[in-house]
Design an enzyme around this catalytic site. Sequence first.
Site, mmCIF file in Angstrom:
data_model
loop_
_atom_site.group_PDB
_atom_site.id
_atom_site.type_symbol
_atom_site.label_atom_id
_atom_site.label_comp_id
_atom_site.label_asym_id
_atom_site.label_seq_id
_atom_site.Cartn_x
_atom_site.Cartn_y
_atom_site.Cartn_z
ATOM 1 N N ASP A 295 -41.927 30.076 -6.509
ATOM 2 C CA ASP A 295 -41.343 30.976 -5.529
ATOM 3 C C ASP A 295 -39.820 30.816 -5.495
ATOM 4 O OD1 ASP A 295 -41.582 32.839 -3.316
ATOM 5 O OD2 ASP A 295 -41.131 31.166 -1.997
ATOM 6 N N GLU A 342 -40.890 33.723 -9.893
ATOM 7 C CA GLU A 342 -40.731 34.785 -8.892
ATOM 8 C C GLU A 342 -39.250 35.127 -8.840
ATOM 9 O OE1 GLU A 342 -39.253 36.543 -6.024
ATOM 10 O OE2 GLU A 342 -39.633 34.709 -4.892
ATOM 11 N N ASP A 394 -46.241 39.612 0.587
ATOM 12 C CA ASP A 394 -45.163 39.998 1.502
ATOM 13 C C ASP A 394 -45.002 41.515 1.626
ATOM 14 O OD1 ASP A 394 -44.355 37.483 2.340
ATOM 15 O OD2 ASP A 394 -42.942 37.227 0.692
#
Length: 502
Positions: A295, A342, A394
């Site tokens: 992430d 990511e 998200d």
Amino acid sequence: MIERTAGLLLHPTSLPGPFGIGDLGPMAYRWVDTLAAMKQSWWQILPLGPTGFGDSPYQSYSAFAGSVLLLSPEKLIEFGLLPKDFAPPHAFDPHRVDFDLVTPFKLAMLRQAWEQFRAGHSIVPQSEFDAYCQREAGWLDDYALFMSIRTELSGSSLGIWPKELRTRQPEALAAMEQKLAAEILQQKFGQFLFDQQWTRLREYAASKQIRLIGDIPIFVSADSADVWANPSQFLLDEDGHPTVVAGVPPDYFSEDGQHWGNPLYNWPAMAADGYRWWIARVRAALRQVDLIRFDHFRGFVQAWNIPAGETTARNGAWVDGPGRVLFDAISSAVGGLPLLAEDLGLITPDVIALRQELGLPGMRVLQFMLGEPDNFYQPHNYDPNTACYTGTHDNDTSAGWYALLSDKERYELAEYVGHKVTNPARELIRMAWGSVAALAIAPLQDVFALGSEARMNVPGQPSGNWQWRFRSEQFNAEIIKWMAQITARYARVMEPADSQLP
């Protein structure tokens, strides 16, 4: 590069079942079977750790521990740790996770299982528990003590602990270890059970040719065993409080930026010991999954450092991260980089260069594709070493996203796909599966074409997230057949192979 395959995103908490939250029991195995029937190769999950602030898996009490809320009562019954007639004290909402109800229920269940184990009423050998505690002592001892102290202090966060405990004064810790010895063992037992249940589920997935994609958030929670046990690895003051915290600066979407509040790493200190903590973290993750989503990959090149006293992200500075040296250290230690970067949002050329140097696939999200033809989220601009998503945890669901588009944007999407859009979720799945991206992923909500009511997370919203659950009856033969057909049509069926876990 990842071979041409496809998979679905579903956190275990979203599985159906009677115990208020999805778990690692029978429904998880049935889900694996369903993935196989749909000819999928990957099951992507969110972080598995014990959730802290806002019930978020990205604000965990540990980067190494597993959430005991995921423990399956059925599996505990199988091992003699719960009575055969074990049942919840009340009915739970089958549609959403109510963490305020689920958490005390699962913790009471764990206490009951622990008492059964201590009394010898279980087929689980004591030697297995002892061996686990010895093998995982590097993080487990600190985690169990941290959680036990936290419980003793009525759930107080680390930042307001008494100074002698917050700063790990030896006499204070020794006193707590003696006072809380029983609670510490129970904390370790919960992690042992999680390890057992997850390992068996992963082995079953491998037997069905289903591989797992996990998730490592770049930052850890300020209220975590990681910060408490490794203060030299973070930018903290002498009292154990962060001096700077993470976030992103103001942009078009937020005039104040995003103030995440996570402590930042002391990269020089980490370099001095060969990135020991990061290597241990990746090794632990690879015992649970086959591929790791890193992430906020940008943060390894530069991170936005916000002085701890600021309430917004306006006043901060970009500070260089470790860059390639960290990944070289990880690769040398674990034998490669089974990572997915990511790289969403505003990405600078140096971040792109690092990802390409390392040979890591990046991420592209189709909900970001509208705009000019040079928009690199549009499939015709993809590099094959890419993971294409219809949306992420998200994002809104694809149906929910489409419902909020303007007429102009809907026309633009129709023009891109070549016909009128009647089922936007299926259009995006078809687009992702048909792209040159090596990996195509969709959240399960998009397979069901669900609206915004099924959204998993709204960034910036402090509560009410991470609650969605699906129901078994939402699956039908047509959905399974369509997913299998489209996966085969676009050559994303993985060739059978002998499954071996590392």
